[in-house]
Design a protein around this motif. Sequence first.
Motif, PDB file in Angstrom:
ATOM      1  N   LYS A  39      22.615  29.635  61.355  1.00 58.17           N
ATOM      2  CA  LYS A  39      23.131  28.607  62.242  1.00 58.17           C
ATOM      3  C   LYS A  39      23.481  27.375  61.422  1.00 58.17           C
ATOM      4  N   VAL A  40      24.772  27.037  61.430  1.00 60.69           N
ATOM      5  CA  VAL A  40      25.275  25.863  60.715  1.00 60.69           C
ATOM      6  C   VAL A  40      26.199  25.118  61.678  1.00 60.69           C
ATOM      7  N   GLY A  41      25.960  23.821  61.857  1.00 65.38           N
ATOM      8  CA  GLY A  41      26.734  23.097  62.845  1.00 65.38           C
ATOM      9  C   GLY A  41      26.465  23.678  64.217  1.00 65.38           C
ATOM     10  N   ASN A  42      27.525  24.034  64.929  1.00 66.06           N
ATOM     11  CA  ASN A  42      27.326  24.670  66.234  1.00 66.06           C
ATOM     12  C   ASN A  42      27.781  26.120  66.218  1.00 66.06           C
ATOM     13  N   SER A  43      27.700  26.741  65.037  1.00 64.67           N
ATOM     14  CA  SER A  43      28.113  28.138  64.913  1.00 64.67           C
ATOM     15  C   SER A  43      26.966  29.002  64.413  1.00 64.67           C
ATOM     16  N   LEU A  44      26.926  30.227  64.955  1.00 64.95           N
ATOM     17  CA  LEU A  44      26.051  31.269  64.420  1.00 64.95           C
ATOM     18  C   LEU A  44      26.920  32.242  63.642  1.00 64.95           C
ATOM     19  N   TYR A  45      26.468  32.610  62.437  1.00 62.26           N
ATOM     20  CA  TYR A  45      27.201  33.560  61.603  1.00 62.26           C
ATOM     21  C   TYR A  45      26.319  34.793  61.407  1.00 62.26           C
ATOM     22  N   LEU A  46      26.919  35.956  61.655  1.00 64.38           N
ATOM     23  CA  LEU A  46      26.147  37.186  61.537  1.00 64.38           C
ATOM     24  C   LEU A  46      27.053  38.330  61.136  1.00 64.38           C
ATOM     25  N   CYS A  47      26.433  39.450  60.776  1.00 69.16           N
ATOM     26  CA  CYS A  47      27.182  40.675  60.500  1.00 69.16           C
ATOM     27  C   CYS A  47      26.608  41.798  61.344  1.00 69.16           C
ATOM     28  N   THR A  48      27.304  42.916  61.390  1.00 72.99           N
ATOM     29  CA  THR A  48      26.922  44.061  62.211  1.00 72.99           C
ATOM     30  C   THR A  48      26.689  45.269  61.301  1.00 72.99           C
ATOM     31  N   PRO A  49      26.146  46.367  61.829  1.00 74.70           N
ATOM     32  CA  PRO A  49      25.902  47.537  60.977  1.00 74.70           C
ATOM     33  C   PRO A  49      27.131  48.029  60.220  1.00 74.70           C
ATOM     34  N   HIS A  50      28.315  47.951  60.826  1.00 71.26           N
ATOM     35  CA  HIS A  50      29.532  48.371  60.144  1.00 71.26           C
ATOM     36  C   HIS A  50      30.227  47.202  59.450  1.00 71.26           C
ATOM     37  N   ASN A  51      29.432  46.150  59.200  1.00 75.29           N
ATOM     38  CA  ASN A  51      29.851  45.028  58.355  1.00 75.29           C
ATOM     39  C   ASN A  51      30.958  44.170  58.952  1.00 75.29           C
ATOM     40  N   TRP A  52      31.049  44.100  60.253  1.00 74.64           N
ATOM     41  CA  TRP A  52      31.895  43.069  60.831  1.00 74.64           C
ATOM     42  C   TRP A  52      31.194  41.728  60.611  1.00 74.64           C
ATOM     43  N   ALA A  53      31.946  40.710  60.304  1.00 70.22           N
ATOM     44  CA  ALA A  53      31.431  39.350  60.266  1.00 70.22           C
ATOM     45  C   ALA A  53      31.887  38.645  61.536  1.00 70.22           C
ATOM     46  N   ILE A  54      30.950  37.939  62.180  1.00 70.45           N
ATOM     47  CA  ILE A  54      31.245  37.317  63.477  1.00 70.45           C
ATOM     48  C   ILE A  54      30.680  35.908  63.495  1.00 70.45           C
ATOM     49  N   ALA A  55      31.433  34.998  64.082  1.00 70.72           N
ATOM     50  CA  ALA A  55      30.937  33.653  64.360  1.00 70.72           C
ATOM     51  C   ALA A  55      30.927  33.464  65.868  1.00 70.72           C
ATOM     52  N   ILE A  56      29.816  32.951  66.398  1.00 66.96           N
ATOM     53  CA  ILE A  56      29.740  32.684  67.825  1.00 66.96           C
ATOM     54  C   ILE A  56      29.227  31.262  68.052  1.00 66.96           C
ATOM     55  N   ASP A  57      29.573  30.718  69.179  1.00 63.19           N
ATOM     56  CA  ASP A  57      29.147  29.369  69.534  1.00 63.19           C
ATOM     57  C   ASP A  57      27.642  29.366  69.788  1.00 63.19           C
ATOM     58  N   ALA A  58      26.919  28.501  69.072  1.00 66.87           N
ATOM     59  CA  ALA A  58      25.463  28.503  69.153  1.00 66.87           C
ATOM     60  C   ALA A  58      24.951  28.053  70.507  1.00 66.87           C
ATOM     61  N   THR A  59      25.734  27.290  71.241  1.00 68.96           N
ATOM     62  CA  THR A  59      25.304  26.793  72.541  1.00 68.96           C
ATOM     63  C   THR A  59      25.606  27.769  73.667  1.00 68.96           C
ATOM     64  N   THR A  60      26.772  28.398  73.611  1.00 66.24           N
ATOM     65  CA  THR A  60      27.223  29.232  74.731  1.00 66.24           C
ATOM     66  C   THR A  60      27.182  30.731  74.451  1.00 66.24           C
ATOM     67  N   GLY A  61      27.149  31.109  73.165  1.00 61.22           N
ATOM     68  CA  GLY A  61      27.204  32.524  72.833  1.00 61.22           C
ATOM     69  C   GLY A  61      28.601  33.108  72.881  1.00 61.22           C
ATOM     70  N   LYS A  62      29.630  32.271  72.986  1.00 61.99           N
ATOM     71  CA  LYS A  62      31.013  32.764  73.015  1.00 61.99           C
ATOM     72  C   LYS A  62      31.512  33.015  71.593  1.00 61.99           C
ATOM     73  N   GLN A  63      32.273  34.098  71.441  1.00 61.49           N
ATOM     74  CA  GLN A  63      32.787  34.441  70.112  1.00 61.49           C
ATOM     75  C   GLN A  63      33.811  33.410  69.642  1.00 61.49           C
ATOM     76  N   GLN A  64      33.690  33.010  68.375  1.00 63.71           N
ATOM     77  CA  GLN A  64      34.656  32.099  67.757  1.00 63.71           C
ATOM     78  C   GLN A  64      35.648  32.855  66.887  1.00 63.71           C
ATOM     79  N   TRP A  65      35.169  33.790  66.099  1.00 61.79           N
ATOM     80  CA  TRP A  65      36.068  34.666  65.338  1.00 61.79           C
ATOM     81  C   TRP A  65      35.322  35.928  64.910  1.00 61.79           C
ATOM     82  N   LYS A  66      36.092  36.932  64.537  1.00 63.57           N
ATOM     83  CA  LYS A  66      35.518  38.194  64.071  1.00 63.57           C
ATOM     84  C   LYS A  66      36.386  38.737  62.943  1.00 63.57           C
ATOM     85  N   TYR A  67      35.747  39.286  61.926  1.00 62.99           N
ATOM     86  CA  TYR A  67      36.464  39.897  60.806  1.00 62.99           C
ATOM     87  C   TYR A  67      35.914  41.304  60.586  1.00 62.99           C
TER      88      TYR A  67
END
Length: 781
Positions: A221-249
Amino acid sequence: MSVTITAILFALIGIALAGGGAQLLMLGGSAYYLITGIAFLVTAILLFLRRSTALLLYSLIIIGSLIWAIWEVGFDWWQLGPRGGVVIVLGLWLLTPWIRRPLGFTSPNTGARYGAGAGPLAVAVVLAIAVAIFSMLTNSTDMEGRLPEDKIAAAPDLGGNVPPGEWHQYGRTPYGQRYSPLDQVNVQNVANLKEVWRYQTGDVKLPDDVGETTYQVTPLKVGNSLYLCTPHNWAIAIDATTGKQQWKYDPNVGLNPDRQHQTCRGVTYYADPAAQPGTACATRVYLPTSDARLIALDAANGQVCTGFADKGVLHLEQGMPYNPAGYYYSTSPPVIAAGKIIIGGAVNDNYSTQEQSGVIRAFDVKSGQLVWNWDSGNPTQTQPLPQGQTYTANSPNSWSVFSVDEKLGLVYIPLGNQVPDQLGMNRSDSVEKYSSSIVALDINTGQDRWVRQTVHHDLWDMDVPAQPVLVDITKPDGTPVPALVGPTKQGDIYVLDRRTGEPLQPIREIPAPGGAIPEDHSAPTQPVTALTFRPRALEGRDMWGVTMFDQMVCRIRLKQLKYEGQYTPPSLQGTLVYPGNFGTFNWGSVAVDPERMVMFGMPTYLAFTSQLVPRADVPPKGSDEKGSEQGLNRNDGAPYAVKMGPFLGPLQIPCQAPPWGYVAGANLRTGETAYKLKNGTVYDMTPLPLPFKLGVPGIGGPMITKGGVAFLGAAVDNYLRAYELTTGKQLWEARLPAGGQATPMTYSVEDGRQFVVMVAGGHGSVGTKAGDYVIAYALPR
């Protein structure tokens, strides 16, 4: 008719117990089953003959079984139950009128039929039931106590410059403490936590995925974003307050059946101090992938940072002597220190003798240029290898998470051993020195400054799995010392001076079993720490089952295996490995409160077996068994393969008695364990959702907050739980939609609320339910 059927049943039970009991006795085990089997057969004969003495004899069976069971295991209900369940149920059956009446007599005066006297049998049954009830109310497995509540350090060093409401690295800071200075959620109000949002990544386990497809990520958690990855190595950023997706790679790693693991424990965040805020790639997220790449992404939008390495992608297979696809990848997030990104990699266990190196490398964090390399098979050559030279094949690798102390200029590496794990022939002096150890490397040069080995000549896959935790400890004499806390699979907790690797709490060498195969050898001694959660050696009385029958089978299997306690060498007949391959502690490590200088962890106890298989007996390569914690590990190129798996009974439940999992608290200043309480239920382990609290295995990590609360998922029942750090008492739990084999984290948002976040996605090896959930909890507004 019912007496005849009962007699047949008793005869069958007697034959089974006497046959198995004779085999067990010949192996040197308990005589109880043989004696009881014979008594059942005699009882069956008396029932056939309609003799009332059958009831008297059976009352003696009950009393004898009760005395034997209490002598073996005391008043532990979960061990008494299997020993006495069948015996007591049959005793109740013999007390029924339709059994007693045919065994009775007819009055010569009245012609009335009277049932056989059942006084001794009734007394025996009532006594056994009374003992059962008493044992249910007796807690014979927990160690209760309290951690000290004094805040020894008023302003502890948490490591790095991380704002209190954020979580910048896998363990929150470079120190890996898994400790948050937030205290809005505390022991008084944690029971009021409610789910506030739920996000699903969309990355789910596929039919063609490898068995060990697992979701083990701890978000940042940095600023208001959560950064995480998934088992198949997608990288995802979501809004830390609402849980809404910001971007996905999506890096499109594809599927490869040769991968041993399909997982991602986390990404690494970096803010370029020289970049203008808002410019492209001023902040970055580094994503490790299961096809051996490290990809730099713009933290603002998920776009690839093309200025890093080869158009944004660093190919980690460079310099490897062999490069079989799927055999090497980084499952854990790298660390960043002094302008360098430092990364290791997981090498498939026991696939082949021609696999990639376990080299640790440091690259320039902005350009991706190699700065240094440290190869435990060639540890002195840390300058980048010249063109044409390669790293050492199969050298001990580090697949877990590193810790960093930039003030000391050291990065701390938990190291594994050289594959094949169970074969120690032809290991070099360097490999023997560094295998299964914690190594401190100079951040700037890669040279090793110290090494502390936790297993000598490791033949059991006892690699150091956990991120070392850095914390300053005030010794009892008042002297502050920069310390390192290193949990191990064998249950030892190394408390070291992180400047030198010297122990702050005693480490002693104890004799270890011999008897390795002729081509190999075993170390005569092994280290053990003062603060340890090692279990005692298993005995016949520790064997378990749902009934006395599968318990007997487990006792036979124990005697058939080679086992002289911990560190019994691998063998052709099969060896019991305890603690097993999952270890007492694994990658989840422990959480440390740097103010109180105490730790909270989840020791797990599950025995495994390993059996060496000569190369001539290994099935052809058409078999899909290549290497894992379960099944045949081929070890291509080695003289032996190895067959491994958990030590299970006929019903596929552990042969050893529960508890299999605990939560525990220890004082790092004194090395004393304050409490050790069984943790988790069999709710998701059995066909019926039974809430029995046996203490179940788990894999994952804990987190501590300044509010005095420890959070932990991990157990194989699907719950996230909160505990009082001082006593280990459970305060709250939330049902998860899938397995919680990840480590929770916490942060605060702009309106001041403290959130607790847990990823629930399951774990292939332990069989928990798969999913793709990220769930946030907070107190009601």
